[in-house]
Scaffold this active site. Structure first.
Site, PDB file in Angstrom:
ATOM      1  N   ASP A  23      -6.889   4.341  -4.780  1.00  0.00           N
ATOM      2  CA  ASP A  23      -7.591   4.161  -3.502  1.00  0.00           C
ATOM      3  C   ASP A  23      -8.236   5.518  -3.234  1.00  0.00           C
ATOM      4  O   ASP A  23      -8.444   6.303  -4.175  1.00  0.00           O
ATOM      5  CB  ASP A  23      -6.608   3.749  -2.381  1.00  0.00           C
ATOM      6  CG  ASP A  23      -7.327   3.315  -1.105  1.00  0.00           C
ATOM      7  OD1 ASP A  23      -7.882   2.214  -1.071  1.00  0.00           O
ATOM      8  OD2 ASP A  23      -7.340   4.092  -0.127  1.00  0.00           O
TER       9      ASP A  23
ATOM     10  N   LYS B 161       0.874  -1.187   0.000  1.00  0.00           N
ATOM     11  CA  LYS B 161       0.000   0.000   0.000  1.00  0.00           C
ATOM     12  C   LYS B 161       0.900   1.222   0.000  1.00  0.00           C
ATOM     13  O   LYS B 161       2.066   1.155   0.398  1.00  0.00           O
ATOM     14  CB  LYS B 161      -0.886   0.008   1.253  1.00  0.00           C
ATOM     15  CG  LYS B 161      -2.121   0.854   1.112  1.00  0.00           C
ATOM     16  CD  LYS B 161      -3.226   0.136   0.359  1.00  0.00           C
ATOM     17  CE  LYS B 161      -4.366   1.070   0.007  1.00  0.00           C
ATOM     18  NZ  LYS B 161      -5.514   0.367  -0.561  1.00  0.00           N
TER      19      LYS B 161
END
Ligand code: NDP
Length: 445
Positions: free
Chosen positions: A164, A124
């Site tokens: 995201d 991430k």
């Protein structure tokens, strides 16, 4: 496995990393039995190794605004685990971004990606940059500066970031352009790309579609479906939009959306032109929640509150982490809600999850229910390597199949003696075992 000792050690090593510690505890609690039954896992140090990221890159991102003023944000990439495939996970641009949040998201991503059955490791990244209110030129300059550091660490076989919160097709485009400029390579290094330059059909709506497909499977275990179900959704970002679109197609009525300052309750349902209107507001980078209530008089803006107080059959939190707490969960259960499927990552607090489990209602954690986004990213990677584009129907059919398979894995590993399906346990055990076995095969690294 001595869970409390592991957690105490981690808390000492990473003080204040609340979200990361919360995510690790949730996973370890649900895999404890499996670890205790398999001494090899402990002998090979799998738990100690899996809870720490392989590496973290942290860098400054200087950029110039439209008035010539210089700003500096922080950029990150957390490469957590690549036992089953290249690192894979989104980039988040939001002022709340910090190392703890990215480590929690990267950790969750390991198990989510494993559940998809596709060869993808967990990662991430992101920045505390706030795209809200910025001009296109400012967003472009920021994305270019961000990629000037990140490109060294990523590649189609190494690490493939995606979008995201705050990172959609536009931001992916600017970052991809800079990567291409620096490397002179047109490769599948990011997913969520534009359809004309390597993107996959269905990717934008995949997370929301997948979450609804998953919830459909859950409802079917109780002989139910979405027809005429009343649904509360939170947020109105990429995931919420996909979920609402699919829910409407399946005959459900979505009555809420939300933003950080409150929620909209629209008893007539949010569909058709109303969605188009919301998308226009979103595309122009404007606040969407308050204007909606002004445009559609049947709707009500409820400031400072969350949508979980509305009487609904199904709830789909699709905004952000820890947006549904114990009191919210109690209200949902008291109002007769039968199913909660998380579109966002870790939107329900551990106390809220306890309430759902205690009431024996259907509850799916994000790592299972929202895995359709990364699964479709995996399908985008496959199309890129084959230099082929699949039709909308083909991608959607594969996505649907993947969500059914994830549901089956949760049922396999999460069904309790009384028949209740503990989807948290099911998802964690299924996701963990595959990664743990790969790590054991590959030696101590
Ligand atoms: P977006 O940026 O597109 O949308 C986020 C939405 O949540 C916006 O409507 C935003 O409102 C709202 N929001 C943000 N913070 C809060 C808050 N504190 N309270 C209430 N609403 C809030 O992000 P995505 O839709 O992409 O992501 C949403 C969630 O889904 C995240 O948890 C993400 O990690 C997860 N996810 C996303 C995937 C994807 O494919 N995009 C894949 C898997 C999971 P506003 O715009 O007004 O700030």
């Amino acid at each position: 496995m001595n869970l409390e000792k592991i957690m105490n050690d981690l808390e000492k090593k990473h003080p204040g990393e609340v979200e990361y510690l919360q995510a690790v505890r949730e996973v370890l609690e649900s895999i404890e039995d499996v670890v205790n039954q398999n001494p090899q896992i402990e002998a090979k140090g799998i738990i100690d190794r899996i809870v720490e990221p392989d590496r973290v890159l942290m860098f400054k991102v200087p950029w110039v605004d439209d008035h010539g003023k210089v700003h500096v944000n922080l950029g990150y990439r957390v490469q957590f685990n690549n036992a089953i495939g290249p690192y894979k996970g989104g980039l988040r641009f939001h002022p709340s971004v910090n190392l703890s949040i990215l480590k929690f998201l990267g950790f969750e991503q390991i198990f989510k990606n494993s559940l998809t059955t596709l060869p993808m490791g967990g990662a991430k990244g992101g920045s505390d940059f706030d795209p809200k209110g910025k001009s296109d030129a400012e967003i472009m300059r920021f994305c270019q500066s961000f990629m000037l550091e990140l490109w060294r660490l990523i590649g189609p076989e190494t690490d493939v970031p995606a979008g995201d919160i705050g990172v959609g097709g536009k931001e992916i485009g600017y970052m991809y352009g800079m990567y291409k400029k620096l490397t002179m390579e047109h490769v599948g290094v990011l997913t969520g790309k534009g359809i004309n330059w390597g993107g996959s059909l269905i990717r934008p709506e995949a997370t929301g579609f997948g979450a609804v497909y998953f919830a459909q499977e859950m409802l079917a275990t109780r002989g139910q479906n979405f027809k005429d179900k009343v649904v509360a959704v939170s947020g109105f970002g990429n995931v919420a939009w996909g979920a609402i679109t699919k829910l409407n197609q399946l005959g459900a009525k979505v009555v809420t959306i939300s933003g950080p300052d409150g929620y909209i309750y629209d008893p007539d349902g949010i569909s058709g032109d109303k969605i188009e209107y919301l998308l226009e507001l979103r595309a122009s980078n404007q606040d969407i929640v308050k204007p909606y209530a002004l445009e559609f008089p049947g709707a009500q803006f409820v400031p400072g509150k969350r949508p979980w107080e509305v009487k609904v059959d199904v709830a789909m939190p699709c905004a952000t982490q820890n947006e549904l707490n114990k009191e919210d969960a109690e209200k949902l259960v008291a109002n007769g809600c039968i199913c909660v499927a998380e579109g966002a990552n870790m939107p329900s607090t551990p106390e809220a999850i306890e309430v759902f489990k205690h009431a024996k209602i259907l509850f799916a954690p994000g790592k299972a229910a929202n895995a359709g986004g990364v699964a479709t990213s995996g399908l985008e990677m496959t199309q890129n390597s084959m230099k082929l584009s699949w039709s909308r129907e083909e991608v959607d059919a594969r996505l649907h199949e993947i969500m059914r398979n994830i549901h089956n894995s949760c049922v396999k590993y999460g069904t309790q003696e009384d028949g209740y399906i503990d989807y948290v346990k099911g998802a964690n055990v299924a996701g963990f075992l595959k990664v743990a076995n790969a790590m054991m095969d590959q030696g101590v690294l």
